[in-house]
Write an enzyme that holds these catalytic residues in place. Structure first.
Site, PDB file in Angstrom:
ATOM      1  N   SER A  46      26.306 123.151  65.724  1.00 57.60           N
ATOM      2  CA  SER A  46      25.828 123.068  64.629  1.00 57.60           C
ATOM      3  C   SER A  46      24.733 123.915  64.525  1.00 57.60           C
ATOM      4  O   SER A  46      23.617 123.789  65.118  1.00 57.60           O
ATOM      5  CB  SER A  46      25.575 121.702  63.965  1.00 57.60           C
ATOM      6  N   GLU A  47      24.491 125.071  63.704  1.00 59.90           N
ATOM      7  CA  GLU A  47      23.379 126.150  63.755  1.00 59.90           C
ATOM      8  C   GLU A  47      22.127 125.428  63.226  1.00 59.90           C
ATOM      9  O   GLU A  47      21.188 126.105  63.492  1.00 59.90           O
ATOM     10  CB  GLU A  47      23.895 127.303  63.034  1.00 59.90           C
ATOM     11  N   ASN A  48      22.249 124.548  62.700  1.00 57.43           N
ATOM     12  CA  ASN A  48      20.752 123.830  62.255  1.00 57.43           C
ATOM     13  C   ASN A  48      20.179 123.008  63.659  1.00 57.43           C
ATOM     14  O   ASN A  48      19.020 122.639  63.520  1.00 57.43           O
ATOM     15  CB  ASN A  48      20.905 122.662  61.134  1.00 57.43           C
ATOM     16  N   SER A  88      18.723 127.706  68.348  1.00 57.17           N
ATOM     17  CA  SER A  88      20.106 127.845  68.230  1.00 57.17           C
ATOM     18  C   SER A  88      20.792 129.222  68.039  1.00 57.17           C
ATOM     19  O   SER A  88      21.897 129.427  68.338  1.00 57.17           O
ATOM     20  CB  SER A  88      20.231 126.892  66.904  1.00 57.17           C
TER      21      SER A  88
END
Lengths: 220, 236
Positions: A46-48, A88
């Site tokens: 998840s890119e967060n 990330s």
């Protein structure tokens, strides 16, 4: 019968390989997580700032400090790890993610993809989409073959502002699966038809040239 | 040692705000937002702000407050969807917007904090993002040059801090916060709990205290969930 959204997601899930690190976009791509084949172990990013996305929380157990990139509440897995946004995207841009599955408004025969803006109509932003298509090893697009007006979303060249140039490997629509040879600068090959969808139907509904895989051509 | 702990958002921001300044604000969606410092910036009346943040808040929350009062002149962000007020002000020409790919935004901030004025990335090559920027080939691939981002003030949210300003974030509320903490001329952190030095494990500090100038305990800690998504527990 054309594939439903769920069936498109299930077809995309067949592209997951054991050990893959995968980033799923919002919409149909998120559904892919429900169809991970038996015996295939993948880690979702998840890119967060999370590697190892767990299932949605049980009622009453949601944690506002634990969300996915679509801002939905999620849970952890025993193998999960957290990191900053810069870390990330270093993971994404550094080519460490094996596969990303994204939606699109347009895809072209040369591997271009447009999925972030319609000038004058939609002001939202690209979020992480440009980073994902530029940095992830394999890019799969899942989408309807035609837009709401019935026009092909598979084109010779995109008309909308691009998200990435020459980046798409595979297109999975409600009608068919097409491979894009991005290493050779593009070129689409029809490799699979949805049940009861004919080659003629795909030809009629696709505004891009494509070749037909030998095994499909034989069947037709 | 300089005293870093302040007793209120007003005290922590005293003397730091001026018209036309650039402010970085941590958070992804409404997760990990400096919820106590944003309303204080609003109440100060400071205007013509350039704000750097991944998003621009959501109806009634976060940076939305500074949009509502028209204190923001320009926004640098990666995603501003689900925000009617933003759309209105942008389409009417009141608000400038610079959209960055999220990874480019994060890396520009990281570079700003690390003293690196520019870097090359593949993200955005062949798109509007690369227009007007130098593009160079490395090992057969095209890359676009992006420049650093720095701010007059960075406001960040962490979970715990010790009185030396060492910060620990919680789960995905970390996001842009540690990167922004490095890129502000002055960085003000708000945290849920301030503990004495020696209480945090030095091996587990996310932001070393050198990056944090001022510190407060959050006075607002609402942590609004944007998309509550749950599953039913199977009953036996």
């Amino acid at each position: 019968m054309a594939w439903t959204r769920e069936q498109v997601a299930a077809r995309a899930a067949k592209e997951l390989k054991d050990g893959f690190y995968v980033n799923l976009g919002i919409g149909i791509p998120t559904l892919v997580a429900n169809y991970i084949p038996e015996g295939v172990d993948v880690t979702l990013q998840s890119e967060n700032g999370l590697l190892g996305i767990g299932p949605f929380p049980y009622e009453g157990e949601a944690d506002p400090d634990l969300i996915n990139a679509g801002k939905q509440t999620i849970t952890l897995l025993p193998s999960s790890s957290f990191f900053s946004s810069a870390d990330s995207f270093a993971m994404i841009r550094g080519g460490h993610i094996d596969l990303t599955i994204l939606g699109a408004m347009e895809v072209a025969a040369n591997g271009d993809i447009a999925n972030w803006t319609i000038p004058g109509k939609m002001v939202k932003g690209m979020g992480g989409a440009m980073d994902l298509v530029a940095g992830v090893k394999k890019v799969i697009v899942v989408m309807d073959h035609a837009n709401k007006a019935g026009e092909s979303k598979v084109l010779e060249r995109c008309s909308l502002p691009l998200t990435g140039q020459g980046v798409v490997d595979l297109i999975i629509t409600d009608l068919c699966v097409m491979a894009c040879d991005k290493a050779k600068g593009g070129g689409l090959t029809l490799i699979e038809l949805a049940p009861d969808v004919t080659l003629d139907e795909v030809k009629a509904k696709t505004a891009a040239p494509f070749t037909v895989a030998p095994e499909l051509a034989k069947a037709a | 040692m300089t005293q870093k702990v302040y007793d209120s958002p007003a005290a922590a921001l005293d003397g730091l705000l001026f018209d036309g300044m650039t402010i970085m604000s941590g958070g992804f969606g409404l997760s990990g937002n400096p919820e106590s410092l944003i309303p204080q910036i609003r109440d100060s009346g400071v205007k013509n702000l350039t704000v750097i943040s991944n998003n621009a808040g959501a109806d009634g929350f976060g940076l939305w407050m500074l949009l509502q009062t028209r204190q923001i002149k320009k926004m640098i962000a990666s995603y501003v969807g689900e925000n009617k007020l933003f759309e209105q002000q942008y389409l009417s020409g009141e608000l400038e917007l610079e959209l960055n790919p999220q990874g480019t935004l994060a890396e520009r901030i990281r570079a700003g904090g690390a003293g690196i004025p520019a870097f090359y990335t593949r993200t955005g090559v062949g798109t509007v993002v690369a227009e007007g920027k130098p593009v160079e080939e490395f090992e057969g691939q095209l890359y676009v040059r992006e420049t650093w981002l720095r701010a007059d003030l960075a406001i960040v949210k962490a979970w715990k801090a010790d009185t030396a300003g060492n910060l620990v974030y919680r789960r995905t509320a970390r996001n842009f916060n540690p990167n922004m903490a490095t890129a502000g001329k002055v960085t003000v952190a708000e945290v849920e709990e301030i503990v004495p030095v020696g209480s945090l494990d030095p091996e587990a500090i996310h932001t070393p205290g050198i990056y944090v100038d001022r510190l407060i305990k959050s006075t607002i800690n609402e942590k609004k969930i944007e998309k509550l998504t749950e599953r039913k527990r199977e009953t036996a």
